[in-house]
Write a protein that holds these residues in place. Structure first.
Motif: not given
Length: 252
Positions: A1-8, A21-25, A28-29, A54-59
């Protein structure tokens, strides 16, 4: 399965928070429930793509770059599409994005059935931009096509000046296909190409004459009569393939 893609919203950082973006964050979380150690693909505003763990997932979301992802050959193709009825335009935007167009220009022309006032124009543009963003993620693109404001034929003249070559698809064209026309024009992968497709009612001869006077080349999509939403997708695919996308050979 391909990794999820996010546009910064900025460049891919070498360290520290990922500019999501706040929506993408939130997606993701909370929706995808990704966690520390999971891998995603991020794409910066310059088109640079990277695989990130990912090394940190939070705010804030942070990650370490595992690998650069080579940029594919991307012809610079803009689809000028006569606005279709109902959800057909949504389909055009989605499929053109999957193919790799750089921009979509919604066009109101004389025979077009759809008429939008200023408020509806912007609301539709925003909707189509959201569809393009989702389609870019799904199809693993390295850019999200820009959905331009709805324009008319008079306003289109100035916009066409930025393109190296312009093709207009017309059922009464002399039979010259997209590939042959691009070859005759000497088009290369680096050129900016606009391909124009009319609405359900097609273009009038007067409108085509106007576009030709502005430098457009009429082209045929074959003997069959295609629906406008099909024609926009087919024309985009033919141009992109001819110039090196979708597995075609780049032209220097």
């Amino acid at each position: 399965m391909s990794a999820h893609r996010f546009f910064l919203t900025g460049l891919v950082p070498d360290g520290g928070p990922l500019p999501l973006t706040a929506e993408d964050a939130h997606h993701l979380r909370t929706v995808l429930r990704l966690a520390v150690g999971d891998e995603i693909v991020v794409v910066g505003t310059d088109g640079r793509a990277a695989l990130v763990r990912l090394s940190v997932v939070g705010e804030q979301t942070e990650g370490e770059i595992l690998a650069e992802i080579p940029a594919p050959v991307l012809p610079h193709v803009t689809l000028v599409q006569g606005i279709c009825k109902g959800e057909k335009m949504d389909l055009v935007v989605r499929q053109a994005t999957e193919l790799g167009v750089e921009r979509v220009v919604p066009l109101q022309s004389a025979r077009g059935v759809v008429r939008l006032d200023d408020a509806k124009r912007e609301a539709r543009r925003e909707r189509w931009q959201r569809i393009a963003a989702e389609a870019s993620k799904q199809s693993q693109q390295v850019r999200v096509p820009v959905i331009a404001p709805v324009t008319d034929l008079v306003e289109l003249e100035a916009a066409l000046a930025e393109f190296t070559h312009t093709l207009v698809c017309w059922e009464e064209a002399s039979g010259v296909g997209v590939g042959d026309a691009l070859s005759d024009l000497g088009a290369t992968t680096a050129d900016a190409i606009a391909v124009i497709v009319g609405p359900e009612g097609g273009f009038s001869a007067e409108e085509v004459d106007t576009l030709v006077a502005w430098g457009a080349t009429p082209v045929s999509l074959g003997e069959t009569v295609l629906r406008t939403e099909t024609a926009g997708t087919v024309a985009s695919a033919l141009v992109i393939y001819t110039l090196g996308g979708l597995g075609g050979a780049p032209r220097g």
